[in-house]
Design a protein around this motif. Structure first.
Motif, PDB file in Angstrom:
ATOM      1  N   LEU A  41       3.790   5.293  -3.167  1.00 43.94           N
ATOM      2  CA  LEU A  41       5.053   5.188  -2.807  1.00 43.94           C
ATOM      3  C   LEU A  41       6.173   3.696  -2.010  1.00 43.94           C
ATOM      4  O   LEU A  41       6.532   3.750  -1.620  1.00 43.94           O
ATOM      5  CB  LEU A  41       5.765   6.592  -2.776  1.00 43.94           C
ATOM      6  N   SER A  77      -3.455   4.031  -9.115  1.00 42.75           N
ATOM      7  CA  SER A  77      -1.991   4.965  -8.614  1.00 42.75           C
ATOM      8  C   SER A  77      -0.944   4.602  -9.437  1.00 42.75           C
ATOM      9  O   SER A  77      -0.765   4.336 -10.559  1.00 42.75           O
ATOM     10  CB  SER A  77      -1.168   4.022  -7.606  1.00 42.75           C
ATOM     11  N   GLN A 127      -5.341   4.264  -4.334  1.00 44.13           N
ATOM     12  CA  GLN A 127      -6.189   4.602  -3.956  1.00 44.13           C
ATOM     13  C   GLN A 127      -7.561   2.756  -3.855  1.00 44.13           C
ATOM     14  O   GLN A 127      -7.366   2.686  -4.951  1.00 44.13           O
ATOM     15  CB  GLN A 127      -6.938   5.658  -5.357  1.00 44.13           C
ATOM     16  N   ASP A 169      -3.942   9.743  -0.870  1.00 51.02           N
ATOM     17  CA  ASP A 169      -3.550   9.309  -2.427  1.00 51.02           C
ATOM     18  C   ASP A 169      -2.646   8.669  -2.722  1.00 51.02           C
ATOM     19  O   ASP A 169      -2.633   8.829  -4.081  1.00 51.02           O
ATOM     20  CB  ASP A 169      -4.882   9.887  -2.938  1.00 51.02           C
ATOM     21  N   LEU A 170      -1.379   9.674  -1.861  1.00 47.38           N
ATOM     22  CA  LEU A 170      -0.125   9.033  -1.954  1.00 47.38           C
ATOM     23  C   LEU A 170       0.349   7.910  -1.941  1.00 47.38           C
ATOM     24  O   LEU A 170      -0.851   7.524  -0.806  1.00 47.38           O
ATOM     25  CB  LEU A 170       0.566  10.120  -1.200  1.00 47.38           C
ATOM     26  N   GLY A 230       2.311   5.393   1.934  1.00 46.78           N
ATOM     27  CA  GLY A 230       0.696   5.520   1.627  1.00 46.78           C
ATOM     28  C   GLY A 230       0.752   4.856   1.406  1.00 46.78           C
ATOM     29  O   GLY A 230       0.431   3.372   1.714  1.00 46.78           O
ATOM     30  N   ILE A 276       1.516  11.778   5.221  1.00 45.40           N
ATOM     31  CA  ILE A 276       1.573  11.372   4.325  1.00 45.40           C
ATOM     32  C   ILE A 276      -0.170  11.789   3.391  1.00 45.40           C
ATOM     33  O   ILE A 276      -0.548  11.529   4.497  1.00 45.40           O
ATOM     34  CB  ILE A 276       2.004  10.108   3.299  1.00 45.40           C
ATOM     35  N   ALA A 277      -0.333  11.874   2.383  1.00 42.66           N
ATOM     36  CA  ALA A 277      -1.687  12.507   1.866  1.00 42.66           C
ATOM     37  C   ALA A 277      -2.294  11.204   1.477  1.00 42.66           C
ATOM     38  O   ALA A 277      -1.925  10.327   1.269  1.00 42.66           O
ATOM     39  CB  ALA A 277      -1.416  13.158   0.523  1.00 42.66           C
TER      40      ALA A 277
END
Length: 488
Positions: A8, A63, A58, A5-6, A55, A2-3
């Motif tokens: 969810l 987000s 930020q 900055d993601l 994730g 997972i990035a």
């Protein structure tokens, strides 16, 4: 992987995967039992994942989604309501061999995904996608059973046209807001006497939201569409969609005072919505149309709490949403316990005459639900309406309080009219009950009745402080730590 900055909330990917699984299942081999089971377990898994996410948010910036207590609470109400609606639909779908409807669970899960997307959104993009996902699913659900409901196609077309109009107004307002602020994050653009475009943007967004909430004078579509829909779909429209859009309205304006230039608009809409919904309900002989106008009036009551920020606002809104959802779902569950005559969804009030003699359990539970909506003890609706009135007293909203009292008196009349019909002469044939036994529907009615009654006795246990924190004027970042969600 997972990035970084993601961010969810986990219910979103679970509902998305469930939707794709249902699509694959229907494409592979049609089986209504399998589709219902997949839809049920998808909703249960989403419900169990409310406090989890993928994730991290930020640290600087915002987000697309937020997962604070307000989002979790409204998502909880939506998922529980969708489960109730699926249980209402289970028997009729499963036993109707002549018209199998494998797509029904798919559309229901898709509509729930749209509603959940709205309540977790803190950005115009996912919010608008959620609005449209839910609208597309509702179009299919409304028109899903035209062989039983002659008005289904007409109702679907009305919803298609007016939903498109309201979405266009909403999108135009979002475009103006973006042109003014350069940001897509929720925050009403500041207006000034020299620049009226921000005010126009906020008003257009509010008009689009009022269309979705069916507040007067943007209410004309709801009674016709609900009347032409299967009862579970009408319940979805009256409960799930309204909780989702109202949650987003509260998120958009936060816990602070609404802009001064909106006060006159909100004041007028609240009064028209309460009086219009209640007065128009007086003329109805169809229970679903009566519930549609009743839901319009209840939107007006909720808007009083929204318009009156203060210490009591959070308690009033959270309790009222729970009370309205439980009472309305209970009435629709009882409607689903009866047969559907040709070109009828079993909701004509004269057909219910004498129900206290033929089906005393259902008549008693229906009366409790109606009294709860009217704000009469021992239902939870009494304390919910009391909390809303308390917010008006706290803010000294004298005219709104007078409107609430008048509207409640009018509402009591038509709720008691239905109860009086249930107590009609014993020798009058009432609406025939469905053949066979439906344990899931009976269990649902019992559970909802317990919620309404127990919630009316111990209301303090159902009023958590869950309203969202104000958004930052710079970037819309929610101050409540999103990586530390609290239980609803």
């Amino acid at each position: 992987m997972i990035a970084h900055d993601l961010f969810l909330p986990l219910p979103l990917p679970i509902l998305s995967l469930g939707t794709m699984l249902l699509l694959g299942s229907i494409a592979w081999r049609r089986s209504l039992t399998r589709s219902l089971a997949i839809g049920f377990f998808t909703l249960v898994l989403a419900l169990g994942s409310l406090n989890y996410h993928l994730g991290s948010p930020q640290v600087e910036g915002a987000s697309l989604f937020v997962q604070d207590r307000w989002a979790n609470y409204t998502a909880l109400l939506i998922l529980l309501s969708s489960l109730c609606i699926l249980l209402m639909s289970w028997r009729d779908l499963h036993h109707d061999k002549t018209h199998p409807m494998d797509e029904y669970p798919l559309l229901l899960v898709l509509g729930t995904l749209g509603a959940i997307t709205m309540v977790f959104s803190t950005n115009y993009l996912p919010f608008f996608l959620g609005v449209e996902i839910q609208a597309l699913s509702l179009m299919g659900l409304v028109a899903s059973r035209p062989y039983y409901f002659a008005q289904a196609t007409e109702a679907s077309m009305k919803y298609l046209i007016l939903s498109g109009v309201s979405s266009a107004i909403l999108l135009f307002g979002i475009g103006l807001a973006y042109a003014t602020t350069g940001s897509l994050y929720f925050s009403p653009p500041p207006a000034s006497p020299d620049n009226t475009i921000p005010a126009i943007a906020t008003i257009m967004i509010l008009v689009g939201v009022f269309f979705k909430l069916s507040a007067v004078p943007f209410h004309m579509w709801l009674p016709d569409v609900m009347e032409g829909s299967p009862p579970p779909v009408a319940a979805f429209m009256a409960v799930v969609s309204k909780i989702a859009i109202f949650s987003s309205l509260v998120r958009y304006f936060g816990t602070e005072e609404t802009p001064v230039y909106l006060h006159g608009i909100l004041f007028t809409v609240i009064i028209l919505t309460i009086l219009g919904g209640n007065i128009l309900a007086l003329r109805q002989t169809n229970l679903i149309r009566l519930l549609a106008y009743s839901s319009i009036a209840h939107v007006g009551y909720l808007l009083i709490a929204f318009f009156s920020p203060g210490q009591l606002r959070s308690e009033a809104i959270t309790l009222y949403l729970a009370a309205y959802a439980a009472s309305t779902l209970g009435i629709f569950a009882i409607i689903c316990a009866f047969s559907w005559a040709e070109n009828s969804n079993g909701s004509h009030i004269p057909e219910w005459k004498g129900l206290f003699y033929t089906r005393p359990f259902l008549a008693t539970t229906l009366s409790l639900m109606l009294l709860s909506l009217a704000g009469i003890p021992p239902g939870i609706g009494f304390f919910a309406k009391f909390e809303v009135a308390a917010t008006g007293v706290e803010r000294q909203q004298t005219l709104l309080l007078a409107t609430l009292v008048v509207g409640s008196i009018i509402g009591l009349y038509y709720y008691l009219y239905v109860i009086r019909t249930l107590m009609g002469a014993q020798n009058t044939p009432s609406l025939p009950a469905k053949e066979g036994h439906s344990p899931e529907l009976t269990t649902l009615i019992v559970v909802l009745t317990l919620i309404v009654v127990v919630g009316g006795i111990f209301p303090a246990r159902m009023i958590p402080q869950v309203l969202p924190s104000p958004t930052s004027p710079q970037n819309g970042l929610i101050n409540d730590p999103v990586h530390e969600p609290e239980n609803s």
